[in-house]
Every structure is written in structure tokens, then in C-alpha cells.
Motif scaffolding. Structure first.
Motif, PDB file in Angstrom:
ATOM      1  N   ARG A 279      45.226  44.556  38.626  1.00 40.68           N
ATOM      2  CA  ARG A 279      44.401  43.207  38.456  1.00 40.68           C
ATOM      3  C   ARG A 279      44.886  43.532  36.845  1.00 40.68           C
ATOM      4  N   GLU A 280      45.145  41.707  36.566  1.00 45.90           N
ATOM      5  CA  GLU A 280      44.570  41.648  34.942  1.00 45.90           C
ATOM      6  C   GLU A 280      43.469  42.469  33.804  1.00 45.90           C
TER       7      GLU A 280
ATOM      8  N   GLU B 148      51.696  43.236  42.978  1.00 49.92           N
ATOM      9  CA  GLU B 148      51.007  42.945  43.974  1.00 49.92           C
ATOM     10  C   GLU B 148      50.734  42.984  45.236  1.00 49.92           C
TER      11      GLU B 148
END
Length: 282
Positions: free
Chosen positions: A163-164, A244
Motif C-alpha cells: 500500500r502507499e 497489487e
């Protein structure tokens, strides 16, 4: 450049498998098995069930018990020894006596017992092929140390998509050594496992589907007075185009019965407690 680390890919059925396997552990701390009795379809079935489990909310009903260490460990619980950043993973620890999710079929228990069975064979190989002097120093045969041990643990690990918000310093599993005698690892659902050589260079460990990766842990290093190295390894973050994707892996950690004497100073139980404190699990 895997060949530089020289991890042997060993045909389990071959007559020279015991010697090759032991030599590879001695040289690199790792060996990879092909043509072994663990059913590939069973492994895939188990992965599929746990993927569903990790994406469900019911996982929180099985939160681990601090004393017993069985059950579900949420994201951000564990760090490698010497690291403050938590690993990017969540996992479930299965003991024969411990928590077991209702939604998971008996296939995982079946895999657990199949892996324990093959590990008895692997530990006998190690014992038969190590120097007499070391063999004589064992408090009991290696394969007996883990036979029916309530401490043998299958850990199902889920590394979620990156995740960012994840810290740029955080990795799926920071560099560490395992605590146990041997780790038996069904090939993960994607690459990422790397092992270090004595000079600190990193190499990919071969993990084609269907392979089983075996590595030595600190307890075997201790019991053999350093003859078998406990090799540092890690799981690196995937390249950007695969950020992802989840990754699942299933190591079986072979832990002797608590009372087993590993060295003059430690039993398996006292050593395990010391190490769990270092990695923040107790």
C-alpha cells in the motif's frame, strides 16, 4: 545468480539425496527438494482456503493467545530481531492442540502431518551424514527430538498487496534466522525469498511451484556446535508491476519438545522463550 550460493536442488527419491541434502545445508544453510511425497494439489487447495480466510473478517475471532502463541497474528505484530519496522504480513500459527478456524477444512491438518512425516526422514538424513563427533554430542537422535512434539508449528503467512501508506523501509519479511531445528517450506505462491552468503550477498532461493525449500535454524546450529549454519534470509517486496498481488507461504517450523537439551546452556524451551522476547512476540 543462484548458482553462486550453490543451493542444491535435490531429487528426494535419488539414492544420493541424503548426502546431497546434508551437504547443501552444511554449505549454504538451504536445500531444495523435488520429486518428494508432498501432494502439490493438496498444497494448492490449502493455499486457496487460507486466501479466503485472510480476506474474511472472521480471522479476528482467532486472535493469538500471548502465552500459547497459537492463532491469528494481525498485520504489524512481528519484527525481525534487531529491527524496529514491523514486517508487512499477517499470519496464523497452527499447533496440533491449538486454535483452528471453522472455515478451514481438514486438508491443512493433513498437510501438517505429511510435512512432519517427511521431516523425520530429513533429520535422519542429516544425522546419518554429519561427523561422528557431532552425532555423539546429541542428547537424543534429531528425528526423536521433534517426534510428536507439541511445538512443531505450521505458519500460514499472508503478505497483502503493498500500500502507499507502507513505510518505505518496511519489507515483507526483514532479514532473520529461524529459531528451530529445520524449516520445511512449501513453495510460496510467488517469488521473493532470498538467502545471504557469508559475505552478506543476497541470492534468490529457487521456489518453483511444487518445490520444498528446507533451511536450518538456530537450534540445529546450536546442537551441532556451528557445523550447520543458520542462514540469514528475507522476503523482499515485489517489483512495482506486482505490488497489487498477495503472496502466501507455509513454513513448518520443527521445534523439539521443550525439555530437549540442545547445548550445555539451553533446552529447546529456554531458548525459544529467549528468542520470542527478542522478536516482540512475548
Amino acid at each position: 545468480p543462484v548458482s553462486d550460493l550453490n543451493i542444491q536442488v535435490v531429487d528426494f527419491q535419488s539414492s544420493i539425496a541424503p548426502a546431497e541434502f546434508t551437504q547443501s545445508l552444511k554449505n549454504t544453510g538451504f536445500a531444495v527438494l523435488t520429486n518428494h511425497p508432498i501432494n502439490f494439489d493438496l498444497v494448492n487447495m490449502v493455499y486457496e482456503e487460507w486466501e479466503v480466510f485472510f480476506s474474511s473478517d472472521s480471522k479476528h475471532e482467532y486472535k493469538f493467545n500471548l502465552k500459547e502463541q497459537d492463532g491469528y497474528f494481525p498485520f504489524g505484530e512481528e519484527n525481525a530481531k534487531g529491527y524496529t519496522q514491523k514486517d508487512l504480513k499477517e499470519f496464523f500459527q497452527i499447533y496440533p492442540w491449538g486454535q483452528y478456524p471453522k472455515m478451514i477444512s481438514e486438508q491443512t491438518r493433513k498437510l501438517y502431518s505429511n510435512l512432519c512425516e517427511i521431516s523425520g526422514t530429513l533429520l535422519s538424513w542429516v544425522e546419518d551424514n554429519c561427523p561422528e563427533k557431532i552425532k555423539d554430542s546429541f542428547s537424543q537422535p534429531l528425528s526423536e527430538m521433534i517426534k510428536n512434539s507439541p511445538m512443531n508449528m505450521l505458519r500460514i503467512i499472508h503478505y497483502p498487496p503493498l500500500r502507499e501508506t507502507d513505510s518505505p523501509q518496511a519489507v515483507r519479511a526483514a532479514a532473520h534466522e529461524d529459531i528451530n531445528l529445520l524449516t520445511i517450506l512449501c513453495a510460496a505462491t510467488s517469488p521473493g525469498l532470498q538467502a545471504s552468503d557469508v559475505d552478506g550477498n543476497w541470492f534468490d532461493v529457487p521456489t518453483d511451484p511444487g518445490m520444498i525449500v528446507v533451511n536450518t535454524g538456530d537450534m540445529l546450529q546450536m546442537a551441532t556446535d556451528g557445523y550447520f549454519p543458520s542462514t540469514t534470509h528475507r522476503v523482499i517486496n515485489p517489483p512495482n508491476d506486482e505490488r497489487e498481488t498477495s503472496r502466501l507461504s507455509m513454513p513448518l517450523f520443527l521445534h523439539p519438545h521443550d525439555h530437549v537439551q540442545l547445548s550445555k546452556t539451553h533446552t529447546a524451551g529456554s531458548y525459544l522463550t529467549e528468542r520470542l522476547e527478542e522478536i516482540g512476540l512475548i
